[in-house]
Design a protein around this motif. Structure first.
Motif, PDB file in Angstrom:
ATOM      1  N   GLU A 194      25.533 -24.018 -23.644  1.00 45.16           N
ATOM      2  CA  GLU A 194      24.911 -22.924 -22.888  1.00 45.16           C
ATOM      3  C   GLU A 194      24.715 -21.717 -23.800  1.00 45.16           C
ATOM      4  N   LYS A 195      23.973 -20.730 -23.327  1.00 49.23           N
ATOM      5  CA  LYS A 195      23.813 -19.470 -24.054  1.00 49.23           C
ATOM      6  C   LYS A 195      25.193 -18.824 -24.231  1.00 49.23           C
ATOM      7  N   ILE A 196      25.386 -18.150 -25.342  1.00 51.22           N
ATOM      8  CA  ILE A 196      26.653 -17.481 -25.645  1.00 51.22           C
ATOM      9  C   ILE A 196      26.469 -15.997 -25.355  1.00 51.22           C
ATOM     10  N   SER A 197      27.329 -15.461 -24.486  1.00 49.85           N
ATOM     11  CA  SER A 197      27.143 -14.075 -24.063  1.00 49.85           C
ATOM     12  C   SER A 197      27.613 -13.078 -25.114  1.00 49.85           C
ATOM     13  N   SER A 198      28.686 -13.377 -25.834  1.00 48.81           N
ATOM     14  CA  SER A 198      29.201 -12.434 -26.832  1.00 48.81           C
ATOM     15  C   SER A 198      29.917 -13.194 -27.947  1.00 48.81           C
ATOM     16  N   PRO A 199      29.701 -12.773 -29.188  1.00 51.02           N
ATOM     17  CA  PRO A 199      30.418 -13.414 -30.304  1.00 51.02           C
ATOM     18  C   PRO A 199      31.816 -12.821 -30.516  1.00 51.02           C
TER      19      PRO A 199
ATOM     20  N   GLY B 133      42.892 -12.189 -50.411  1.00 52.98           N
ATOM     21  CA  GLY B 133      43.548 -11.749 -49.182  1.00 52.98           C
ATOM     22  C   GLY B 133      43.196 -12.711 -48.050  1.00 52.98           C
ATOM     23  N   THR B 134      43.590 -12.365 -46.828  1.00 51.50           N
ATOM     24  CA  THR B 134      43.300 -13.233 -45.688  1.00 51.50           C
ATOM     25  C   THR B 134      41.894 -12.962 -45.152  1.00 51.50           C
ATOM     26  N   ALA B 135      41.121 -14.027 -45.013  1.00 50.33           N
ATOM     27  CA  ALA B 135      39.767 -13.965 -44.466  1.00 50.33           C
ATOM     28  C   ALA B 135      39.720 -14.821 -43.211  1.00 50.33           C
ATOM     29  N   ASN B 136      38.815 -14.490 -42.292  1.00 52.88           N
ATOM     30  CA  ASN B 136      38.648 -15.363 -41.126  1.00 52.88           C
ATOM     31  C   ASN B 136      37.209 -15.363 -40.675  1.00 52.88           C
ATOM     32  N   VAL B 137      36.881 -16.390 -39.900  1.00 48.16           N
ATOM     33  CA  VAL B 137      35.543 -16.531 -39.347  1.00 48.16           C
ATOM     34  C   VAL B 137      35.669 -17.074 -37.924  1.00 48.16           C
ATOM     35  N   THR B 138      34.887 -16.486 -37.030  1.00 45.13           N
ATOM     36  CA  THR B 138      34.833 -16.962 -35.651  1.00 45.13           C
ATOM     37  C   THR B 138      33.544 -17.758 -35.477  1.00 45.13           C
ATOM     38  N   VAL B 139      33.676 -18.957 -34.922  1.00 45.39           N
ATOM     39  CA  VAL B 139      32.520 -19.810 -34.645  1.00 45.39           C
ATOM     40  C   VAL B 139      32.589 -20.204 -33.168  1.00 45.39           C
TER      41      VAL B 139
ATOM     42  N   MET C 260      30.045 -27.808 -22.397  1.00 45.01           N
ATOM     43  CA  MET C 260      31.075 -27.764 -23.402  1.00 45.01           C
ATOM     44  C   MET C 260      30.890 -26.520 -24.260  1.00 45.01           C
ATOM     45  N   LYS C 261      31.977 -25.763 -24.414  1.00 48.98           N
ATOM     46  CA  LYS C 261      31.962 -24.601 -25.290  1.00 48.98           C
ATOM     47  C   LYS C 261      33.277 -24.568 -26.051  1.00 48.98           C
ATOM     48  N   ALA C 262      33.208 -24.357 -27.363  1.00 50.24           N
ATOM     49  CA  ALA C 262      34.411 -24.258 -28.181  1.00 50.24           C
ATOM     50  C   ALA C 262      34.390 -22.923 -28.910  1.00 50.24           C
ATOM     51  N   GLU C 263      35.433 -22.135 -28.706  1.00 53.68           N
ATOM     52  CA  GLU C 263      35.599 -20.849 -29.373  1.00 53.68           C
ATOM     53  C   GLU C 263      36.674 -21.026 -30.430  1.00 53.68           C
ATOM     54  N   ILE C 264      36.273 -20.926 -31.691  1.00 57.52           N
ATOM     55  CA  ILE C 264      37.118 -21.335 -32.820  1.00 57.52           C
ATOM     56  C   ILE C 264      37.312 -20.178 -33.784  1.00 57.52           C
ATOM     57  N   ILE C 265      38.550 -20.008 -34.247  1.00 58.12           N
ATOM     58  CA  ILE C 265      38.838 -19.080 -35.350  1.00 58.12           C
ATOM     59  C   ILE C 265      39.383 -19.908 -36.509  1.00 58.12           C
ATOM     60  N   ILE C 266      38.891 -19.638 -37.705  1.00 62.80           N
ATOM     61  CA  ILE C 266      39.386 -20.283 -38.921  1.00 62.80           C
ATOM     62  C   ILE C 266      39.880 -19.158 -39.819  1.00 62.80           C
ATOM     63  N   SER C 267      41.120 -19.237 -40.284  1.00 63.42           N
ATOM     64  CA  SER C 267      41.683 -18.148 -41.068  1.00 63.42           C
ATOM     65  C   SER C 267      42.546 -18.679 -42.200  1.00 63.42           C
ATOM     66  N   GLY C 268      42.465 -18.004 -43.344  1.00 61.28           N
ATOM     67  CA  GLY C 268      43.258 -18.380 -44.510  1.00 61.28           C
ATOM     68  C   GLY C 268      42.996 -17.413 -45.639  1.00 61.28           C
ATOM     69  N   PHE C 269      43.481 -17.750 -46.819  1.00 62.35           N
ATOM     70  CA  PHE C 269      43.245 -16.910 -47.988  1.00 62.35           C
ATOM     71  C   PHE C 269      41.806 -17.047 -48.448  1.00 62.35           C
ATOM     72  N   GLY C 270      41.254 -15.961 -48.992  1.00 63.73           N
ATOM     73  CA  GLY C 270      39.958 -16.049 -49.642  1.00 63.73           C
ATOM     74  C   GLY C 270      40.036 -17.080 -50.748  1.00 63.73           C
TER      75      GLY C 270
ATOM     76  N   GLU D 128      22.405 -30.024 -34.156  1.00 58.25           N
ATOM     77  CA  GLU D 128      22.497 -30.810 -32.921  1.00 58.25           C
ATOM     78  C   GLU D 128      21.891 -30.078 -31.732  1.00 58.25           C
ATOM     79  N   GLY D 129      21.190 -28.974 -31.994  1.00 56.38           N
ATOM     80  CA  GLY D 129      20.500 -28.256 -30.930  1.00 56.38           C
ATOM     81  C   GLY D 129      21.401 -27.438 -30.028  1.00 56.38           C
ATOM     82  N   LYS D 130      22.591 -27.088 -30.497  1.00 58.42           N
ATOM     83  CA  LYS D 130      23.529 -26.311 -29.685  1.00 58.42           C
ATOM     84  C   LYS D 130      23.365 -24.822 -29.959  1.00 58.42           C
ATOM     85  N   GLU D 131      23.878 -24.028 -29.053  1.00 60.93           N
ATOM     86  CA  GLU D 131      23.938 -22.575 -29.245  1.00 60.93           C
ATOM     87  C   GLU D 131      25.138 -22.287 -30.148  1.00 60.93           C
ATOM     88  N   VAL D 132      24.962 -21.344 -31.082  1.00 60.97           N
ATOM     89  CA  VAL D 132      25.998 -21.109 -32.087  1.00 60.97           C
ATOM     90  C   VAL D 132      26.096 -19.624 -32.425  1.00 60.97           C
ATOM     91  N   THR D 133      27.320 -19.151 -32.637  1.00 61.92           N
ATOM     92  CA  THR D 133      27.520 -17.867 -33.308  1.00 61.92           C
ATOM     93  C   THR D 133      28.468 -18.102 -34.471  1.00 61.92           C
TER      94      THR D 133
END
Length: 180
Positions: free
Chosen positions: A57-62, A46-52, A1-11, A29-34
Protein backbone atom coordinates in the motif's frame (compact mmCIF):
# COMPACT_ATOMS: atom_id res chain seq x y z
CA UNK A 1 1.88 -6.61 3.81
CA UNK A 2 4.06 -3.84 5.21
CA UNK A 3 7.49 -4.20 6.81
CA UNK A 4 9.08 -1.33 8.74
CA UNK A 5 12.78 -2.13 9.07
CA UNK A 6 15.76 -0.46 10.75
CA UNK A 7 19.30 -1.60 9.93
CA UNK A 8 22.04 -0.26 12.19
CA UNK A 9 25.76 -0.83 12.66
CA UNK A 10 29.18 0.73 12.27
CA UNK A 11 29.97 2.73 9.16
CA UNK A 12 31.81 0.46 6.74
CA UNK A 13 29.68 -2.62 7.47
CA UNK A 14 27.49 -1.98 4.45
CA UNK A 15 24.48 -0.81 6.47
CA UNK A 16 23.43 1.91 4.03
CA UNK A 17 24.03 -0.21 0.94
CA UNK A 18 22.06 -3.05 2.54
CA UNK A 19 19.11 -0.70 2.96
CA UNK A 20 19.49 0.62 -0.59
CA UNK A 21 19.59 -2.89 -2.08
CA UNK A 22 16.55 -3.90 -0.01
CA UNK A 23 14.66 -0.79 -1.16
CA UNK A 24 15.55 -1.37 -4.82
CA UNK A 25 14.44 -5.00 -4.44
CA UNK A 26 11.01 -3.76 -3.37
CA UNK A 27 10.90 -1.39 -6.34
CA UNK A 28 11.82 -4.23 -8.73
CA UNK A 29 8.76 -6.09 -7.41
CA UNK A 30 6.42 -3.11 -7.85
CA UNK A 31 6.08 -2.37 -4.13
CA UNK A 32 5.90 0.98 -2.38
CA UNK A 33 9.24 1.80 -0.74
CA UNK A 34 10.93 4.40 1.43
CA UNK A 35 14.67 4.48 2.18
CA UNK A 36 15.92 6.93 4.79
CA UNK A 37 19.60 6.81 5.76
CA UNK A 38 20.96 8.50 8.89
CA UNK A 39 24.68 9.16 8.92
CA UNK A 40 27.32 11.82 9.18
CA UNK A 41 30.71 11.03 10.64
CA UNK A 42 29.24 7.55 11.13
CA UNK A 43 30.32 6.70 7.59
CA UNK A 44 33.88 6.68 8.92
CA UNK A 45 33.35 4.18 11.72
CA UNK A 46 30.61 5.54 13.99
CA UNK A 47 27.12 4.05 14.15
CA UNK A 48 25.00 4.49 11.01
CA UNK A 49 21.44 3.39 10.37
CA UNK A 50 18.87 3.25 7.62
CA UNK A 51 15.11 2.90 7.77
CA UNK A 52 13.43 0.95 4.96
CA UNK A 53 9.68 0.52 4.59
CA UNK A 54 8.37 -1.93 2.00
CA UNK A 55 4.63 -2.11 1.50
CA UNK A 56 1.90 -3.21 -0.88
CA UNK A 57 0.00 0.00 0.00
CA UNK A 58 0.98 3.68 -0.12
CA UNK A 59 3.33 4.67 2.72
CA UNK A 60 2.06 7.62 4.73
CA UNK A 61 5.33 8.61 6.44
CA UNK A 62 8.95 7.45 6.33
CA UNK A 63 9.47 8.58 9.95
CA UNK A 64 9.17 5.74 12.46
CA UNK A 65 9.69 5.38 16.20
CA UNK A 66 9.04 1.60 16.38
CA UNK A 67 9.91 -1.15 13.91
CA UNK A 68 8.67 -4.55 12.76
CA UNK A 69 12.28 -5.64 12.18
CA UNK A 70 15.58 -4.41 13.60
CA UNK A 71 18.91 -5.63 12.23
CA UNK A 72 21.67 -4.63 14.65
CA UNK A 73 25.32 -5.21 13.86
CA UNK A 74 27.03 -3.73 16.92
CA UNK A 75 26.40 -3.22 20.64
CA UNK A 76 25.50 0.51 20.45
CA UNK A 77 22.84 -0.34 17.82
CA UNK A 78 21.40 -3.12 19.97
CA UNK A 79 21.33 -0.83 23.01
CA UNK A 80 19.50 1.85 20.99
CA UNK A 81 17.02 -0.21 18.96
CA UNK A 82 16.12 -3.35 20.96
CA UNK A 83 13.43 -1.43 22.87
CA UNK A 84 12.04 0.01 19.61
CA UNK A 85 11.04 -3.36 18.08
CA UNK A 86 7.27 -3.81 18.20
CA UNK A 87 6.04 -6.69 20.39
CA UNK A 88 5.96 -9.80 18.20
CA UNK A 89 8.55 -8.20 15.89
CA UNK A 90 11.94 -9.50 14.79
CA UNK A 91 15.43 -8.59 15.97
CA UNK A 92 18.40 -9.97 14.02
CA UNK A 93 21.91 -9.53 15.36
CA UNK A 94 25.39 -10.51 14.25
CA UNK A 95 27.10 -12.50 17.00
CA UNK A 96 30.47 -10.93 16.23
CA UNK A 97 29.61 -7.39 17.28
CA UNK A 98 27.42 -8.04 20.34
CA UNK A 99 28.76 -8.42 23.89
CA UNK A 100 25.42 -8.39 25.76
CA UNK A 101 22.82 -10.27 23.66
CA UNK A 102 19.17 -9.18 23.44
CA UNK A 103 17.02 -9.91 26.49
CA UNK A 104 13.43 -9.19 25.39
CA UNK A 105 11.06 -12.14 25.46
CA UNK A 106 8.16 -10.54 23.56
CA UNK A 107 10.02 -10.44 20.22
CA UNK A 108 11.56 -13.04 17.91
CA UNK A 109 15.34 -12.88 18.26
CA UNK A 110 17.67 -14.35 15.62
CA UNK A 111 21.43 -14.60 15.61
CA UNK A 112 23.41 -14.68 12.39
CA UNK A 113 27.17 -15.14 12.44
CA UNK A 114 27.59 -13.19 9.22
CA UNK A 115 31.10 -11.91 9.96
CA UNK A 116 32.32 -15.48 10.47
CA UNK A 117 30.57 -16.66 7.29
CA UNK A 118 32.07 -13.79 5.26
CA UNK A 119 35.51 -14.80 6.58
CA UNK A 120 34.80 -18.43 5.59
CA UNK A 121 33.93 -17.15 2.11
CA UNK A 122 37.23 -15.23 2.11
CA UNK A 123 35.52 -11.94 1.29
CA UNK A 124 34.58 -9.54 4.09
CA UNK A 125 32.60 -7.40 1.63
CA UNK A 126 29.80 -10.00 1.39
CA UNK A 127 29.04 -9.58 5.11
CA UNK A 128 25.98 -7.41 4.46
CA UNK A 129 24.63 -9.82 1.85
CA UNK A 130 24.88 -12.71 4.35
CA UNK A 131 22.81 -10.59 6.74
CA UNK A 132 20.26 -9.79 4.00
CA UNK A 133 19.93 -13.51 3.31
CA UNK A 134 19.13 -14.10 6.97
CA UNK A 135 16.50 -11.36 6.87
CA UNK A 136 14.84 -12.83 3.79
CA UNK A 137 14.73 -16.27 5.42
CA UNK A 138 12.83 -15.06 8.52
CA UNK A 139 10.96 -12.14 6.93
CA UNK A 140 10.58 -12.61 3.15
CA UNK A 141 9.70 -8.98 2.34
CA UNK A 142 11.18 -9.39 -1.15
CA UNK A 143 12.15 -12.40 -3.24
CA UNK A 144 15.71 -13.45 -4.02
CA UNK A 145 14.85 -12.79 -7.68
CA UNK A 146 13.96 -9.19 -6.83
CA UNK A 147 17.18 -8.93 -4.84
CA UNK A 148 19.21 -10.23 -7.78
CA UNK A 149 17.59 -7.65 -10.10
CA UNK A 150 18.30 -4.91 -7.54
CA UNK A 151 21.99 -5.83 -7.48
CA UNK A 152 22.18 -5.27 -11.24
CA UNK A 153 20.48 -1.90 -10.73
CA UNK A 154 22.53 -0.68 -7.74
CA UNK A 155 26.02 -2.01 -8.45
CA UNK A 156 28.17 -0.30 -11.07
CA UNK A 157 28.48 -2.40 -14.22
CA UNK A 158 32.18 -3.00 -13.54
CA UNK A 159 31.11 -4.95 -10.41
CA UNK A 160 28.38 -7.08 -12.04
CA UNK A 161 30.83 -10.00 -12.07
CA UNK A 162 30.50 -10.05 -8.25
CA UNK A 163 26.72 -10.57 -8.27
CA UNK A 164 26.93 -14.41 -8.25
CA UNK A 165 29.18 -14.21 -5.17
CA UNK A 166 26.72 -11.82 -3.52
CA UNK A 167 23.80 -14.16 -4.25
CA UNK A 168 25.82 -17.07 -2.83
CA UNK A 169 26.27 -14.97 0.33
CA UNK A 170 22.49 -14.45 0.48
CA UNK A 171 22.00 -18.25 0.26
CA UNK A 172 24.56 -18.79 3.03
CA UNK A 173 22.79 -16.25 5.25
CA UNK A 174 19.52 -18.11 4.77
CA UNK A 175 21.23 -21.30 5.97
CA UNK A 176 22.99 -19.96 9.07
CA UNK A 177 20.42 -17.68 10.76
CA UNK A 178 19.24 -19.20 14.06
CA UNK A 179 16.34 -18.39 16.36
CA UNK A 180 17.53 -17.68 19.90
Amino acid sequence: MKAEIIISGFGGQGVLSMGKILAYSGLMEGKEVTWMPAYGPEQRGGTANVTVIISEEKISSPILSHYDVAIVLNQPSLDKFESKVKPGGILIYDGYGIINPPTRKDINVYRIDAMDKAADMKNSKVFNMVVLGGLLKVCPVVSTEGLNKALYKTLPERHHNLIPLNMQAVDEGMKIIEKQ
